[in-house]
Design a protein around this motif. Structure first.
Motif, mmCIF file in Angstrom:
data_model
loop_
_atom_site.group_PDB
_atom_site.id
_atom_site.type_symbol
_atom_site.label_atom_id
_atom_site.label_comp_id
_atom_site.label_asym_id
_atom_site.label_seq_id
_atom_site.Cartn_x
_atom_site.Cartn_y
_atom_site.Cartn_z
ATOM 1 N N ALA A 1 36.126 43.260 35.319
ATOM 2 C CA ALA A 1 35.286 44.254 36.012
ATOM 3 C C ALA A 1 33.921 43.687 36.364
ATOM 4 O O ALA A 1 32.891 44.307 36.132
ATOM 5 C CB ALA A 1 35.165 45.535 35.185
ATOM 6 N N CYS A 2 33.922 42.509 36.956
ATOM 7 C CA CYS A 2 32.672 41.809 37.264
ATOM 8 C C CYS A 2 31.983 42.298 38.534
ATOM 9 O O CYS A 2 30.809 42.024 38.750
ATOM 10 C CB CYS A 2 32.932 40.307 37.369
ATOM 11 N N GLY A 3 32.730 42.990 39.398
ATOM 12 C CA GLY A 3 32.143 43.508 40.631
ATOM 13 C C GLY A 3 32.324 42.621 41.845
ATOM 14 O O GLY A 3 31.867 42.966 42.932
ATOM 15 N N GLU B 1 33.974 42.813 48.450
ATOM 16 C CA GLU B 1 34.652 41.992 49.444
ATOM 17 C C GLU B 1 35.744 42.749 50.202
ATOM 18 O O GLU B 1 36.126 42.350 51.297
ATOM 19 C CB GLU B 1 35.269 40.753 48.785
ATOM 20 N N CYS B 2 36.260 43.829 49.643
ATOM 21 C CA CYS B 2 37.376 44.560 50.251
ATOM 22 C C CYS B 2 36.940 45.238 51.552
ATOM 23 O O CYS B 2 36.079 46.123 51.531
ATOM 24 C CB CYS B 2 37.942 45.593 49.284
ATOM 25 N N PRO B 3 37.566 44.872 52.678
ATOM 26 C CA PRO B 3 37.145 45.459 53.961
ATOM 27 C C PRO B 3 37.585 46.904 54.176
ATOM 28 O O PRO B 3 37.098 47.560 55.092
ATOM 29 C CB PRO B 3 37.804 44.535 54.994
ATOM 30 N N ALA C 1 41.576 38.696 46.141
ATOM 31 C CA ALA C 1 42.147 37.667 45.271
ATOM 32 C C ALA C 1 41.327 36.392 45.335
ATOM 33 O O ALA C 1 41.100 35.731 44.312
ATOM 34 C CB ALA C 1 43.593 37.396 45.653
ATOM 35 N N ASP C 2 40.856 36.047 46.515
ATOM 36 C CA ASP C 2 40.017 34.863 46.671
ATOM 37 C C ASP C 2 38.679 35.024 45.957
ATOM 38 O O ASP C 2 38.110 34.052 45.463
ATOM 39 C CB ASP C 2 39.762 34.567 48.153
ATOM 40 N N ALA C 3 38.174 36.248 45.882
ATOM 41 C CA ALA C 3 36.876 36.519 45.264
ATOM 42 C C ALA C 3 36.940 36.603 43.739
ATOM 43 O O ALA C 3 35.926 36.440 43.065
ATOM 44 C CB ALA C 3 36.295 37.819 45.814
ATOM 45 N N ILE D 1 43.866 39.157 40.288
ATOM 46 C CA ILE D 1 44.429 39.878 41.431
ATOM 47 C C ILE D 1 45.573 39.057 42.002
ATOM 48 O O ILE D 1 45.423 37.894 42.383
ATOM 49 C CB ILE D 1 43.359 40.140 42.497
ATOM 50 N N LYS D 2 46.727 39.719 42.078
ATOM 51 C CA LYS D 2 47.940 39.035 42.554
ATOM 52 C C LYS D 2 48.659 39.914 43.567
ATOM 53 O O LYS D 2 48.539 41.131 43.545
ATOM 54 C CB LYS D 2 48.883 38.788 41.378
#
Length: 55
Positions: free
Chosen positions: A11-13, A18-20, A44-46, A52-53
């Protein structure tokens, strides 16, 4: 297919910002609304811990 967040989430934020499509909800472990997720993979990249998978 929507992405999911597993129990290793810290839960780092990093991902919600990043989610559009604003599909990620805060909590002790974040969650992704499957009906909103467009499977772009930006979250997932962030993610610094790989929580995240693709479902």
């Amino acid at each position: 297919m929507a992405y999911t967040i597993d129990d290793s989430c810290i839960a780092c934020g990093a991902c919600p910002t990043e989610c559009p499509v604003d599909a990620i909800a805060d909590g002790d472990i974040y969650s992704i609304a499957a009906d909103k997720c467009t499977s772009c993979g930006v979250c997932a990249d962030a993610c610094p811990v790989g929580a995240i998978k693709e479902a």
